[in-house]
Design a protein around this motif. Structure first.
Motif, PDB file in Angstrom:
ATOM      1  N   GLU A 192      13.474  -2.593   3.183  1.00  0.00           N
ATOM      2  CA  GLU A 192      14.285  -1.397   3.424  1.00  0.00           C
ATOM      3  C   GLU A 192      13.853  -0.269   2.488  1.00  0.00           C
ATOM      4  N   TYR A 250       0.830  -1.215   0.000  1.00  0.00           N
ATOM      5  CA  TYR A 250       0.000   0.000   0.000  1.00  0.00           C
ATOM      6  C   TYR A 250       0.860   1.259   0.000  1.00  0.00           C
ATOM      7  N   GLY A 251       0.301   2.350  -0.466  1.00  0.00           N
ATOM      8  CA  GLY A 251       0.995   3.635  -0.369  1.00  0.00           C
ATOM      9  C   GLY A 251       0.207   4.748  -1.022  1.00  0.00           C
ATOM     10  N   THR A 252       0.682   5.967  -0.807  1.00  0.00           N
ATOM     11  CA  THR A 252       0.036   7.124  -1.437  1.00  0.00           C
ATOM     12  C   THR A 252       0.616   7.331  -2.843  1.00  0.00           C
ATOM     13  N   PHE A 253       1.898   7.078  -2.975  1.00  0.00           N
ATOM     14  CA  PHE A 253       2.614   7.186  -4.254  1.00  0.00           C
ATOM     15  C   PHE A 253       2.445   8.572  -4.885  1.00  0.00           C
ATOM     16  N   ASP A 254       2.581   9.598  -4.040  1.00  0.00           N
ATOM     17  CA  ASP A 254       2.478  10.973  -4.531  1.00  0.00           C
ATOM     18  C   ASP A 254       3.820  11.378  -5.149  1.00  0.00           C
ATOM     19  N   ASP A 312       9.972   1.982   7.195  1.00  0.00           N
ATOM     20  CA  ASP A 312       9.567   3.060   8.103  1.00  0.00           C
ATOM     21  C   ASP A 312       8.433   2.593   9.023  1.00  0.00           C
ATOM     22  N   THR A 370      14.294   3.061   0.180  1.00  0.00           N
ATOM     23  CA  THR A 370      15.386   3.643  -0.619  1.00  0.00           C
ATOM     24  C   THR A 370      15.832   4.922   0.092  1.00  0.00           C
ATOM     25  N   ILE A 409      15.186   9.757  -0.383  1.00  0.00           N
ATOM     26  CA  ILE A 409      14.105  10.273  -1.234  1.00  0.00           C
ATOM     27  C   ILE A 409      12.749   9.995  -0.585  1.00  0.00           C
ATOM     28  N   ARG A 462       8.123  17.410  -2.373  1.00  0.00           N
ATOM     29  CA  ARG A 462       7.178  18.529  -2.280  1.00  0.00           C
ATOM     30  C   ARG A 462       7.907  19.764  -1.781  1.00  0.00           C
ATOM     31  N   THR A 517       7.551  13.741   0.575  1.00  0.00           N
ATOM     32  CA  THR A 517       7.631  14.963   1.387  1.00  0.00           C
ATOM     33  C   THR A 517       8.806  15.822   0.932  1.00  0.00           C
ATOM     34  N   GLY A 552      12.037   5.576  -4.994  1.00  0.00           N
ATOM     35  CA  GLY A 552      11.739   4.742  -3.816  1.00  0.00           C
ATOM     36  C   GLY A 552      10.474   3.915  -4.049  1.00  0.00           C
ATOM     37  N   HIS A 553       9.478   4.548  -4.673  1.00  0.00           N
ATOM     38  CA  HIS A 553       8.230   3.836  -4.985  1.00  0.00           C
ATOM     39  C   HIS A 553       8.503   2.724  -5.993  1.00  0.00           C
ATOM     40  N   VAL A 598       5.546  -4.029   3.464  1.00  0.00           N
ATOM     41  CA  VAL A 598       5.477  -2.699   4.055  1.00  0.00           C
ATOM     42  C   VAL A 598       6.887  -2.123   4.081  1.00  0.00           C
ATOM     43  N   GLY A 599       7.017  -0.795   3.927  1.00  0.00           N
ATOM     44  CA  GLY A 599       8.330  -0.157   3.971  1.00  0.00           C
ATOM     45  C   GLY A 599       8.918  -0.193   5.373  1.00  0.00           C
TER      46      GLY A 599
HETATM   47  N1  CTP Z   1       9.067   3.972   0.095  1.00  0.00           N
HETATM   48  C1  CTP Z   1      10.376   3.442   0.001  1.00  0.00           C
HETATM   49  N2  CTP Z   1      11.439   4.285  -0.088  1.00  0.00           N
HETATM   50  C2  CTP Z   1      11.264   5.635  -0.077  1.00  0.00           C
HETATM   51  C3  CTP Z   1       9.956   6.170   0.020  1.00  0.00           C
HETATM   52  C4  CTP Z   1       8.864   5.315   0.103  1.00  0.00           C
HETATM   53  O1  CTP Z   1      10.549   2.243   0.009  1.00  0.00           O
HETATM   54  N3  CTP Z   1      12.325   6.406  -0.131  1.00  0.00           N
HETATM   55  C5  CTP Z   1       7.946   3.052   0.229  1.00  0.00           C
HETATM   56  C6  CTP Z   1       7.183   3.228   1.516  1.00  0.00           C
HETATM   57  O2  CTP Z   1       7.821   2.544   2.590  1.00  0.00           O
HETATM   58  C7  CTP Z   1       5.833   2.634   1.188  1.00  0.00           C
HETATM   59  C8  CTP Z   1       5.683   2.959  -0.311  1.00  0.00           C
HETATM   60  O3  CTP Z   1       6.989   3.304  -0.783  1.00  0.00           O
HETATM   61  O4  CTP Z   1       5.835   1.254   1.390  1.00  0.00           O
HETATM   62  C9  CTP Z   1       4.723   4.096  -0.546  1.00  0.00           C
HETATM   63  O5  CTP Z   1       5.129   5.141   0.299  1.00  0.00           O
HETATM   64  P1  CTP Z   1       4.518   6.604   0.407  1.00  0.00           P
HETATM   65  O6  CTP Z   1       4.153   6.867   1.816  1.00  0.00           O
HETATM   66  O7  CTP Z   1       3.512   6.812  -0.651  1.00  0.00           O
HETATM   67  O8  CTP Z   1       5.839   7.456   0.002  1.00  0.00           O
HETATM   68  P2  CTP Z   1       6.723   8.483   0.805  1.00  0.00           P
HETATM   69  O9  CTP Z   1       7.740   9.039  -0.137  1.00  0.00           O
HETATM   70  O10 CTP Z   1       7.237   7.881   2.065  1.00  0.00           O
HETATM   71  O11 CTP Z   1       5.641   9.613   1.114  1.00  0.00           O
HETATM   72  P3  CTP Z   1       5.572  10.749   2.251  1.00  0.00           P
HETATM   73  O12 CTP Z   1       6.873  11.460   2.232  1.00  0.00           O
HETATM   74  O13 CTP Z   1       4.386  11.606   1.846  1.00  0.00           O
HETATM   75  O14 CTP Z   1       5.307  10.031   3.555  1.00  0.00           O
END
Ligand code: CTP
Length: 439
Positions: free
Chosen positions: A117, A11-15, A99, A119, A122, A128, A125, A20-21, A96-97
């Protein structure tokens, strides 16, 4: 029936889709044969307090789809949906990531849980914030305790509180230090040079001049309600604000809350039949009584609510009682063809402080502290049913006003639709008349 494919879900927002996504989707897919990706819905993000998502749901789904890793994309709409998805799609692995390490261990009852783990370096947030379109906000204050905008803005990305202004040098030095702002000013022009948005929250005597000047300098102006001014001045301010690329927003958070918009729509969309009456109680926090000089501010809010529900042409009256050592109480009534409005303004802790809208076919009820509305009930008298609506409400509501302002700027649509000039000017006019009768 379960097939032999190993099903993975994540799951994720993928904004602002980033590397990393991409990486997590790729690695999730590698863990099985069939990958389901849950993309968070807009309302769900709002409810979780994620107020600054930039891409639309359609765009975020498109980006996930373009990676080619997802076999199925679903929308995550509510808390608790994950368990249902896992059962429904016979999921073997939840990814799940890192975090969230440990936070999903309770799901091990249903499937394997793998934390991958993240990435490094990046995130959405971060993107943005470096997108280069952060607006700087300055606070006009005369109260060292005025921390609402500083605190609330932290929940909204795309804006940063940088400066503060007051004509009191000592106060502004203390304010700037306390809230770790870049700079404090006693020179209003220099302050305006520094900021894009001005939040004016100072005594009513100074408000008019400060707002007018900021608007003339093409600043976006947010202000605490402009009560205590006369109709002519308020009209002038809104006239200047109507010029191209200018914007004046009076911060009445209630009007920016999702649940309030939903309530208005239900009340006016004939879901409870024709309106009969609206009754509310506005309870003040203090026990000091309603001082006469503060009355316009309370009346302003109450009249605006009436205007939103029964319309702007009601005829208002005020009754007031003051007892030494006892409760102070004001009763505002209004009436037009749409219905009767009754609003009690009291300083009593005993007051119930709810809102009821009664129609010929049903009733809408908001419990205590209804102005911070996050929940309401609709009783349908004909069907004898109750529907419940709920949305999240956090902080003091100012963050929702700020999100709306930033959206308008982003869309270059500078008219505020939540509180109209006609409503604001109309309410001030009524208050002027009521207060004249009070003398
Ligand atoms: N993710 C990742 N590595 C990153 C950023 C995100 O592996 N550098 C993973 C998250 O752990 C999650 C998925 O991508 O499983 C979707 O994360 P999302 O919350 O949409 O991305 P973020 O970049 O973490 O968004 P925000 O900064 O808004 O929290």
């Amino acid at each position: 029936m379960k097939n032999d494919k190993k099903v993975v879900i994540t799951y994720g927002t993928f904004d602002l889709f980033h590397k990393g996504h991409y990486n997590i989707l790729k690695r999730a897919k590698d863990l099985g044969d069939y990958l389901i990706v849950g993309v968070t819905g807009e309302n769900y993000d709002m409810e979780r307090g994620k107020l600054s998502v930039r891409d639309s749901l359609a765009k975020r789904i498109e980006n996930v789809s373009e990676t080619g890793f997802a076999d199925k994309i679903i929308v995550e709409e509510y808390l608790g949906q994950k368990i249902q998805d896992i059962l429904q799609y016979h999921v073997d692995v939840l990814v799940v990531g890192s975090d969230w390490t440990g936070k999903f261990d309770h799901m091990r009852k249903y499937c394997e849980v793998v934390y991958l783990e993240r990435t490094k370096d990046i995130s959405s947030t971060q993107l943005r914030e470096t997108a280069g379109d952060i607006l700087s906000l300055g606070i006009v204050t005369d109260d060292i305790l005025d921390d609402d905008m500083v605190l609330e803005s932290k929940y909204v990305s795309g804006v940063h509180v940088e400066a503060a202004y007051s004509d009191n040098a000592e106060l502004i030095a203390e304010f700037t230090e306390k809230f770790e702002l870049d700079q404090g000013y006693t020179d209003y022009d220099a302050f305006l040079d520094k900021v894009d948005i001005v939040y004016v929250k100072c005594r009513k005597e100074k408000k008019y001049g400060l707002i007018k000047k900021a608007l003339e300098r093409d600043k976006i102006v947010m202000s605490s309600p402009i009560t205590g001014r006369n109709e002519e001045e308020v009209t002038t301010l809104y006239q200047i604000a109507a010029e191209e690329k200018k914007m004046l927003i009076e911060c009445v958070p209630t009007f920016y809350l999702q649940a309030f918009l939903q309530l208005l729509w239900n009340a006016k969309g004939n879901l409870i039949g024709d309106l009969l009456y609206i009754e509310n109680e506005i309870r003040l926090g203090s026990l000091t009584g309603i001082r006469k000089e503060d009355l316009p501010a309370h009346l302003y809010f109450s009249i605006l609510i009436a205007m939103k529900i029964i319309g702007a042409d009601a005829d208002f009256r005020l009754n007031r009682i003051e007892r030494e050592g006892g409760d102070t109480f004001a009763l505002l009534t209004g009436q037009n063809e749409s219905g009767i409005y009754i609003s009690k303004i009291s300083d009593s802790k005993k007051a119930s402080a709810g809102l009821t809208i009664r129609g010929t076919k049903g009733t809408i009820h908001v419990p205590d502290d209804w102005w911070n509305i996050g929940y309401f009930e609709l009783h349908d008298a004909e069907q004898d049913t109750v529907k419940r609506y709920s949305c999240n409400f956090d902080g003091n509501g100012l963050r929702y006003v700020l999100v709306s302002v930033l959206d308008r700027v982003k869309m270059q649509h500078y008219t505020d639709l939540r509180l109209l000039k006609e409503e604001s000017v109309g309410a001030i006019k009524e208050i002027e008349r009521i207060m004249k009768d009070e003398k």
